[in-house]
Design an enzyme around this catalytic site. Structure first.
Site, PDB file in Angstrom:
ATOM      1  N   LYS A 134     -27.224 -25.064  17.574  1.00 52.21           N
ATOM      2  CA  LYS A 134     -27.412 -25.392  16.164  1.00 52.21           C
ATOM      3  C   LYS A 134     -26.753 -24.366  15.261  1.00 52.21           C
ATOM      4  O   LYS A 134     -26.263 -24.713  14.185  1.00 52.21           O
ATOM      5  CB  LYS A 134     -28.905 -25.490  15.850  1.00 52.21           C
ATOM      6  CG  LYS A 134     -29.412 -26.919  15.942  1.00 52.21           C
ATOM      7  CD  LYS A 134     -30.786 -27.053  15.373  1.00 52.21           C
ATOM      8  CE  LYS A 134     -31.808 -26.727  16.424  1.00 52.21           C
ATOM      9  NZ  LYS A 134     -33.187 -26.934  16.009  1.00 52.21           N
ATOM     10  N   GLU A 166     -37.115 -27.604  16.063  1.00 54.85           N
ATOM     11  CA  GLU A 166     -37.255 -26.842  14.822  1.00 54.85           C
ATOM     12  C   GLU A 166     -36.367 -27.537  13.785  1.00 54.85           C
ATOM     13  O   GLU A 166     -35.179 -27.764  14.050  1.00 54.85           O
ATOM     14  CB  GLU A 166     -36.792 -25.398  15.027  1.00 54.85           C
ATOM     15  CG  GLU A 166     -36.992 -24.594  13.768  1.00 54.85           C
ATOM     16  CD  GLU A 166     -36.528 -23.140  13.860  1.00 54.85           C
ATOM     17  OE1 GLU A 166     -36.096 -22.708  14.934  1.00 54.85           O
ATOM     18  OE2 GLU A 166     -36.616 -22.472  12.811  1.00 54.85           O
ATOM     19  N   ARG A 186     -30.558 -26.487  30.535  1.00 47.85           N
ATOM     20  CA  ARG A 186     -30.069 -27.171  29.345  1.00 47.85           C
ATOM     21  C   ARG A 186     -28.772 -27.904  29.662  1.00 47.85           C
ATOM     22  O   ARG A 186     -28.099 -27.625  30.639  1.00 47.85           O
ATOM     23  CB  ARG A 186     -29.918 -26.250  28.142  1.00 47.85           C
ATOM     24  CG  ARG A 186     -29.223 -24.955  28.345  1.00 47.85           C
ATOM     25  CD  ARG A 186     -29.459 -23.978  27.171  1.00 47.85           C
ATOM     26  NE  ARG A 186     -29.023 -24.481  25.885  1.00 47.85           N
ATOM     27  CZ  ARG A 186     -29.780 -24.469  24.798  1.00 47.85           C
ATOM     28  NH1 ARG A 186     -30.999 -24.012  24.834  1.00 47.85           N
ATOM     29  NH2 ARG A 186     -29.310 -24.907  23.649  1.00 47.85           N
TER      30      ARG A 186
HETATM   31  P1  ATP Z   1     -30.029 -24.666  19.806  1.00 51.03           P
HETATM   32  O1  ATP Z   1     -29.970 -23.820  21.030  1.00 51.03           O
HETATM   33  O2  ATP Z   1     -28.989 -25.717  19.727  1.00 51.03           O
HETATM   34  O3  ATP Z   1     -30.108 -23.867  18.548  1.00 51.03           O
HETATM   35  P2  ATP Z   1     -32.827 -24.946  19.948  1.00 51.03           P
HETATM   36  O4  ATP Z   1     -33.320 -24.848  21.320  1.00 51.03           O
HETATM   37  O5  ATP Z   1     -32.986 -23.767  19.089  1.00 51.03           O
HETATM   38  O6  ATP Z   1     -31.364 -25.484  19.948  1.00 51.03           O
HETATM   39  P3  ATP Z   1     -34.953 -26.617  19.114  1.00 51.03           P
HETATM   40  O7  ATP Z   1     -35.067 -27.411  17.889  1.00 51.03           O
HETATM   41  O8  ATP Z   1     -35.851 -25.467  19.295  1.00 51.03           O
HETATM   42  O9  ATP Z   1     -33.456 -26.162  19.182  1.00 51.03           O
HETATM   43  O10 ATP Z   1     -34.992 -27.558  20.394  1.00 51.03           O
HETATM   44  C1  ATP Z   1     -35.975 -28.513  20.633  1.00 51.03           C
HETATM   45  C2  ATP Z   1     -36.070 -28.754  22.108  1.00 51.03           C
HETATM   46  O11 ATP Z   1     -34.824 -29.193  22.619  1.00 51.03           O
HETATM   47  C3  ATP Z   1     -36.438 -27.491  22.855  1.00 51.03           C
HETATM   48  O12 ATP Z   1     -37.478 -27.784  23.749  1.00 51.03           O
HETATM   49  C4  ATP Z   1     -35.187 -27.106  23.571  1.00 51.03           C
HETATM   50  O13 ATP Z   1     -35.483 -26.479  24.769  1.00 51.03           O
HETATM   51  C5  ATP Z   1     -34.487 -28.446  23.763  1.00 51.03           C
HETATM   52  N1  ATP Z   1     -33.036 -28.261  23.825  1.00 51.03           N
HETATM   53  C6  ATP Z   1     -32.243 -27.646  22.922  1.00 51.03           C
HETATM   54  N2  ATP Z   1     -30.975 -27.617  23.340  1.00 51.03           N
HETATM   55  C7  ATP Z   1     -30.947 -28.241  24.545  1.00 51.03           C
HETATM   56  C8  ATP Z   1     -29.915 -28.527  25.495  1.00 51.03           C
HETATM   57  N3  ATP Z   1     -28.646 -28.168  25.281  1.00 51.03           N
HETATM   58  N4  ATP Z   1     -30.263 -29.181  26.631  1.00 51.03           N
HETATM   59  C9  ATP Z   1     -31.532 -29.550  26.844  1.00 51.03           C
HETATM   60  N5  ATP Z   1     -32.543 -29.322  25.994  1.00 51.03           N
HETATM   61  C10 ATP Z   1     -32.269 -28.654  24.855  1.00 51.03           C
HETATM   62 MG    MG Z   2     -35.326 -23.246  19.650  1.00 51.40          MG
END
Ligand code: ATP
Ligand code: MG
Length: 560
Positions: free
Chosen positions: A274, A38, A264
């Site tokens: 984020k 996102e 994760r």
């Molecule tokens: P955050 O939790 O940091 O806000 P998010 O999951 O909301 O991150 P996205 O932009 O939706 O951020 O993430 C894109 C992809 O990266 C998703 O498929 C998510 O599952 C993966 N992702 C995010 N954080 C991690 C992590 N710490 N380890 C592995 N994959 C991750």
């Molecule tokens: Mg997300």
């Protein structure tokens, strides 16, 4: 085994094993994955795990991987983030082919599918406010209650939904919900919201829309449109899978993606969220998204961490179904290991102490041969200027040294790396008693670093010639947080390390460092690995310390 695509080096985990099975059974012909950020912030090292997994799998199995922006919430999304994310993924070493995908490319199709659900009696327009919806939703232990608007006719719902699109209602006044089951044990199935009214210009569609699909509605259908075969995401989406499956079953989608959830990445001494990273940036606890102390890919890059070291680190992480936290020292280990192989050695003095070599002729200078990489003779040598006045590290001198201190002290002899043996003959101090300068003598017979009489010295120190030195600002970084899991017992900001950066404005570098290229890592001998910071200009040298030399992680692993 007669699986010819298999070999011993190929990574194994439950996702890759599933893919091997799907390919073997023929249920999947070409593996298609995607990385779906996102664009509401910069990518961090957690995302790198997902990037390496999705792009890595596509490479390993001869498939493809899309970069897709999940841009369904314009209130928090920005073009700056879209650009930075593409830059980061490319830097990490991956390629998404000819075009970037956007969930917003499918807004019209998604809207049509919402109408499809309405016509089938599987979605309805609700007038409850967000707070009311929450109250009706129930809890983990109590079932939810049906909204009073749940039984509107399909025609009435369609009419309302179209009027939502045409802008007749205020933000939040109405929402489209799936009609599933308010008593389901899975809260995600209690009539989740599919569309909300939101007047916010979108980075790509501008003000064409005043209603936007929720992430939950857009995600699986976008996967289906792109023909994603294996939709990989982190464990927090496991409970959403039944909803994604329900939507796919009830819509005329062109393909049927399967979702697999993995753990994760969590890292000690930092935050990988984020939301928290945004807070650090917006409240100016750091200098920006690419601050070298941040775990963002932009920050790591600026700190001098090579993309290959990140890939090495990530290749060692388990792809499993249980979350765990990885020690920051393990990441450091992989950075160090790579830089030890790739970085050329140079000499730099961070906290200079002047030495006058009294028996070295005034006005004279010479060039001494220095090896660029002790482990790799092919890297050759360079010539380092030497003269009567040099600088050494303040720490390499003690006025009253203990027995085990083998560096400089009054009357002591040490080796100057690649140069001569010198002996300290006098210590000069200012009125406060602080040491300002040393006087030494050198032994011309020890040129290159060995005494013909076989005399030994215990210490070798680095140095730079005063008149040839390049002045540089050097920035030393430490963990951004003092606590292993920041915020574990309250406010994460309370764990910010007040000494996470130290700026040394007047360091002295050997002259060859004037030519360092932006992407070149160097080892400053005995000090660590460094890289040029983008703040550097033609007449101002600025270096970042990527990492020190001492590897605490490898030592801990070696313990029985
Ligand atoms: P955050 O939790 O940091 O806000 P998010 O999951 O909301 O991150 P996205 O932009 O939706 O951020 O993430 C894109 C992809 O990266 C998703 O498929 C998510 O599952 C993966 N992702 C995010 N954080 C991690 C992590 N710490 N380890 C592995 N994959 C991750
Ligand atoms: Mg997300």
């Amino acid at each position: 085994m007669n699986d010819t695509t298999d070999n011993h080096d190929a990574p194994h985990d439950f996702i890759r094993d599933q893919i091997r099975k799907d390919l073997a059974s023929g249920s999947v012909k070409t593996v298609v994955t995607r990385f779906p950020p996102e664009p509401n912030g910069y990518l961090h090292i957690g995302h790198a795990k997902s990037i390496c997994l999705n792009f890595g799998i596509a490479e390993e199995f001869g498939g493809r991987c899309n970069l897709r922006f999940d841009d369904t919430n314009p209130a928090r999304e920005e073009q700056e983030f879209i650009d930075a994310i593409q830059d980061n993924v490319r830097w990490l070493g991956f390629d998404w082919g000819s075009d970037v995908k956007y969930a917003s490319d499918n807004f019209e199709q998604l809207y049509q599918w919402a109408e499809h659900l309405i016509k089938a009696g599987k979605a309805y327009v609700d007038d409850l406010s967000a707070d009311e919806m929450r109250a009706y939703r129930g809890t983990l232990t109590e079932p939810g209650r049906n909204s009073p608007h749940r039984d509107r006719s399909a025609d009435e719902n369609l009419d309302f939904f179209r009027r939502m699109r045409s802008g007749e209602f205020a933000d939040g006044a109405k929402a489209l919900r799936a009609k599933i089951d308010m008593t389901s044990g899975n809260i995600n199935l209690r009539d989740p919201v599919l569309y909300r009214i939101l007047r916010s210009p979108h980075p790509r569609t501008g003000d064409a829309w005043c209603l936007y699909p929720t992430y939950d509605f857009a995600h699986g259908q976008t996967d289906a449109i792109e023909g994603i075969t294996h939709s990989l995401c982190t464990l927090e989406f496991e409970d959403h899978r039944p909803l994604y499956d329900w939507l796919i079953e009830n819509l005329p989608v062109p393909s049927r993606p399967r979702q697999y959830e993995f753990s994760r990445l969590n890292l000690t001494h930092t935050v990988l969220s984020k939301r928290l990273l945004t807070q650090l940036v917006e409240q100016k606890h750091v200098a920006g998204w690419d601050d070298p102390r941040l775990p963002t890919l932009a920050g790591l890059r600026r700190r001098g961490v090579p993309a290959a070291a990140l890939r090495d680190f990530i290749a060692r992480l388990a792809i499993t179904k249980s979350d765990s936290t990885v020690e920051a020292a393990m990441l450091d280990h992989f950075i160090r290991e790579l830089l030890n192989r790739t970085a050329e050695r140079r000499m730099a003095v961070l906290r200079p102490l002047k030495i006058v070599i009294e028996n070295y002729p005034e006005g004279e200078e010479e060039l001494l041969e220095a090896v660029n990489h002790p482990g790799d003779p092919d890297r050759g040598t360079r010539r380092v200027p030497f003269s009567r006045e040099i600088y050494v590290e303040r720490d390499d001198f003690m006025e009253d040294p203990p027995k085990k201190f083998f560096r400089l002290g009054p009357g002591r002899e040490v080796r100057l790396r690649f140069a001569y043996f010198i002996t300290c003959t006098a210590v000069i101090k200012d009125s406060s008693g602080a040491v300002t300068e040393l006087r030494c003598t050198y032994d011309p017979a020890t040129r290159g670093g060995n005494a013909p009489d076989g005399r030994k010295v215990r210490g070798t120190i680095h140095w730079v010639s005063a008149k040839h030195a390049v002045v540089a600002e050097v920035r030393l970084y430490d963990n951004l947080f003092t606590h292993e899991s920041p915020g574990a017992d309250g406010d994460f900001l309370a764990h910010l390390n007040p000494e996470s950066v130290e700026i040394l404005p007047k360091c002295l570098l050997e002259p060859s460092l004037r030519q360092t290229a932006a992407d070149n890592a160097v080892q400053f001998e005995r000090l660590g690995y460094f890289c040029l910071d983008p703040d550097a200009t033609d007449d101002r040298s600025v270096f970042n310390r990527t990492i020190g030399l001492r590897d605490s992680w490898a030592k801990a692993q070696a313990k029985p």
